[in-house]
Design a protein around this motif. Structure first.
Motif, PDB file in Angstrom:
ATOM      1  N   ASP A  32       1.008  -1.302   0.025  1.00  0.00           N
ATOM      2  CA  ASP A  32      -0.063  -0.065  -0.062  1.00  0.00           C
ATOM      3  C   ASP A  32       0.872   1.123   0.107  1.00  0.00           C
ATOM      4  N   TRP A  33       1.812   1.276   0.811  1.00  0.00           N
ATOM      5  CA  TRP A  33       2.663   2.381   0.746  1.00  0.00           C
ATOM      6  C   TRP A  33       3.306   2.552  -0.361  1.00  0.00           C
ATOM      7  N   GLN A  34       3.936   1.676  -0.980  1.00  0.00           N
ATOM      8  CA  GLN A  34       4.564   1.674  -2.625  1.00  0.00           C
ATOM      9  C   GLN A  34       3.805   2.232  -3.439  1.00  0.00           C
ATOM     10  N   ALA A  35       2.251   1.757  -3.316  1.00  0.00           N
ATOM     11  CA  ALA A  35       1.285   2.258  -4.268  1.00  0.00           C
ATOM     12  C   ALA A  35       1.055   3.588  -4.253  1.00  0.00           C
ATOM     13  N   VAL A  36       1.105   4.287  -2.980  1.00  0.00           N
ATOM     14  CA  VAL A  36       1.039   5.761  -2.572  1.00  0.00           C
ATOM     15  C   VAL A  36       2.294   6.344  -3.254  1.00  0.00           C
ATOM     16  N   LEU A  37       3.507   5.881  -2.850  1.00  0.00           N
ATOM     17  CA  LEU A  37       4.704   6.492  -3.554  1.00  0.00           C
ATOM     18  C   LEU A  37       4.607   6.636  -4.982  1.00  0.00           C
ATOM     19  N   ASP A  38       4.148   5.475  -5.616  1.00  0.00           N
ATOM     20  CA  ASP A  38       4.127   5.335  -7.001  1.00  0.00           C
ATOM     21  C   ASP A  38       3.039   6.495  -7.640  1.00  0.00           C
ATOM     22  N   LEU A  39       1.716   6.685  -6.827  1.00  0.00           N
ATOM     23  CA  LEU A  39       0.826   7.506  -6.868  1.00  0.00           C
ATOM     24  C   LEU A  39       1.167   8.917  -7.141  1.00  0.00           C
ATOM     25  N   VAL A  40       2.122   9.477  -6.121  1.00  0.00           N
ATOM     26  CA  VAL A  40       2.495  10.776  -6.070  1.00  0.00           C
ATOM     27  C   VAL A  40       3.575  11.158  -7.194  1.00  0.00           C
ATOM     28  N   ALA A  41       4.121  10.292  -7.592  1.00  0.00           N
ATOM     29  CA  ALA A  41       4.980  10.374  -8.745  1.00  0.00           C
ATOM     30  C   ALA A  41       4.264  10.360 -10.110  1.00  0.00           C
ATOM     31  N   GLU A  42       3.312   9.208 -10.230  1.00  0.00           N
ATOM     32  CA  GLU A  42       2.318   9.473 -11.595  1.00  0.00           C
ATOM     33  C   GLU A  42       1.530  10.488 -11.730  1.00  0.00           C
ATOM     34  N   LYS A  43       0.919  11.374 -10.582  1.00  0.00           N
ATOM     35  CA  LYS A  43       0.186  12.105 -10.436  1.00  0.00           C
ATOM     36  C   LYS A  43       0.786  13.639 -10.898  1.00  0.00           C
ATOM     37  N   GLY A  44       2.065  13.576 -10.633  1.00  0.00           N
ATOM     38  CA  GLY A  44       3.041  14.628 -11.022  1.00  0.00           C
ATOM     39  C   GLY A  44       2.876  15.952  -9.973  1.00  0.00           C
ATOM     40  N   TRP A  45       2.482  15.390  -8.712  1.00  0.00           N
ATOM     41  CA  TRP A  45       2.412  16.441  -7.683  1.00  0.00           C
ATOM     42  C   TRP A  45       3.910  16.732  -7.307  1.00  0.00           C
ATOM     43  N   LYS A  46       3.994  17.861  -6.843  1.00  0.00           N
ATOM     44  CA  LYS A  46       5.253  18.419  -6.306  1.00  0.00           C
ATOM     45  C   LYS A  46       5.413  17.517  -5.226  1.00  0.00           C
ATOM     46  N   TYR A  47       6.777  17.101  -4.721  1.00  0.00           N
ATOM     47  CA  TYR A  47       7.012  16.600  -3.520  1.00  0.00           C
ATOM     48  C   TYR A  47       8.222  16.529  -3.042  1.00  0.00           C
ATOM     49  N   GLN A  48       8.665  16.192  -1.867  1.00  0.00           N
ATOM     50  CA  GLN A  48       9.794  16.279  -1.332  1.00  0.00           C
ATOM     51  C   GLN A  48      10.120  15.225  -0.130  1.00  0.00           C
ATOM     52  N   TYR A  49      11.169  14.406  -0.328  1.00  0.00           N
ATOM     53  CA  TYR A  49      11.450  13.372   0.661  1.00  0.00           C
ATOM     54  C   TYR A  49      12.567  13.973   1.605  1.00  0.00           C
ATOM     55  N   SER A  50      12.445  13.798   2.811  1.00  0.00           N
ATOM     56  CA  SER A  50      13.491  13.901   3.552  1.00  0.00           C
ATOM     57  C   SER A  50      13.723  13.001   4.834  1.00  0.00           C
ATOM     58  N   GLU A  51      14.774  12.789   5.452  1.00  0.00           N
ATOM     59  CA  GLU A  51      15.239  12.339   6.458  1.00  0.00           C
ATOM     60  C   GLU A  51      16.010  13.231   7.444  1.00  0.00           C
ATOM     61  N   GLY A  52      15.125  13.539   8.501  1.00  0.00           N
ATOM     62  CA  GLY A  52      15.657  14.565   9.282  1.00  0.00           C
ATOM     63  C   GLY A  52      15.774  15.843   8.480  1.00  0.00           C
ATOM     64  N   ALA A  53      17.036  16.522   8.434  1.00  0.00           N
ATOM     65  CA  ALA A  53      17.212  17.803   7.742  1.00  0.00           C
ATOM     66  C   ALA A  53      17.669  17.385   6.303  1.00  0.00           C
ATOM     67  N   ARG A  54      18.118  16.162   5.836  1.00  0.00           N
ATOM     68  CA  ARG A  54      18.499  15.754   4.674  1.00  0.00           C
ATOM     69  C   ARG A  54      17.555  15.511   3.687  1.00  0.00           C
ATOM     70  N   VAL A  55      17.489  16.259   2.495  1.00  0.00           N
ATOM     71  CA  VAL A  55      16.478  15.991   1.382  1.00  0.00           C
ATOM     72  C   VAL A  55      17.259  15.122   0.442  1.00  0.00           C
ATOM     73  N   LEU A  56      16.264  13.727  -0.081  1.00  0.00           N
ATOM     74  CA  LEU A  56      17.171  12.803  -0.697  1.00  0.00           C
ATOM     75  C   LEU A  56      15.940  12.360  -1.580  1.00  0.00           C
ATOM     76  N   PRO A  57      16.377  11.327  -2.686  1.00  0.00           N
ATOM     77  CA  PRO A  57      15.483  10.810  -3.402  1.00  0.00           C
ATOM     78  C   PRO A  57      14.181   9.858  -2.589  1.00  0.00           C
ATOM     79  N   VAL A  58      13.328   9.430  -3.159  1.00  0.00           N
ATOM     80  CA  VAL A  58      12.578   8.661  -2.523  1.00  0.00           C
ATOM     81  C   VAL A  58      12.653   7.312  -2.696  1.00  0.00           C
ATOM     82  N   PRO A  59      13.100   6.704  -1.661  1.00  0.00           N
ATOM     83  CA  PRO A  59      13.398   5.421  -1.560  1.00  0.00           C
ATOM     84  C   PRO A  59      12.029   4.478  -1.945  1.00  0.00           C
TER      85      PRO A  59
END
Length: 159
Positions: free
Chosen positions: A33-60
């Motif tokens: 389910d979580w992977q489907a949500v991550l895929d949906l965000v990318a497919e919809k073209g919504w602006k997004y930003q993934y971070s761990e603490g203060a570090r911005v990273l590619p979505v794993p």
């Protein structure tokens, strides 16, 4: 056509009644389910930003995020389904999203929220629920899979 009408639900967007950050959730979400949500965000073209603490990273992959050590930096995914509307995903057993009611005032913004919940619910084939801040398990509205739309789950309070 709108799933909900602002005049019928505006009490559920009152900061004093709901808190400013109600809890949007998909209970008992799987890694898939979580992977489907991550895929949906990318497919919809919504602006997004993934971070761990203060570090911005590619979505794993979801599996990598959900299997992190308990003492690791807190990951979050910030998603803007439209300009001026931010949804912050926290990675827990539920798909857990914070939205800010100050950004969701009026019919146009309600329609954005309903579309966002509907997109997630349709993708997962599961209900997407919105509870008042800190009142987990008492949803006031949500995506109903059978109705294929966002519906009221509590009676609006007359003021």
């Amino acid at each position: 056509m709108s799933d909900l009408l602002w005049d019928d639900v505006k009490c559920f967007f009152d900061l004093d009644l709901m808190g400013s950050l109600p809890d949007v959730r998909v209970p008992n979400a799987s890694v898939e389910d979580w992977q489907a949500v991550l895929d949906l965000v990318a497919e919809k073209g919504w602006k997004y930003q993934y971070s761990e603490g203060a570090r911005v990273l590619p979505v794993p992959r979801a599996e990598a995020v959900l299997s992190r050590a308990a003492d690791a930096e807190c990951p979050d995914l910030r998603v803007w389904p439209t300009a001026g509307v931010l949804a912050i995903f926290s990675f827990h057993a539920d798909v857990d999203v914070d939205v800010d009611l100050r950004e969701l005032q009026g019919q146009d913004r309600l329609d954005v929220l309903c579309g966002f919940l509907r997109d997630i619910g349709r993708r997962l084939g599961k209900p997407v629920l919105m509870d008042p801040e800190g009142e987990y398990g008492h949803p006031v509205l949500g995506f109903d899979v059978e109705a294929d739309r966002v519906v009221l789950l509590a009676d609006p309070q007359v003021r």
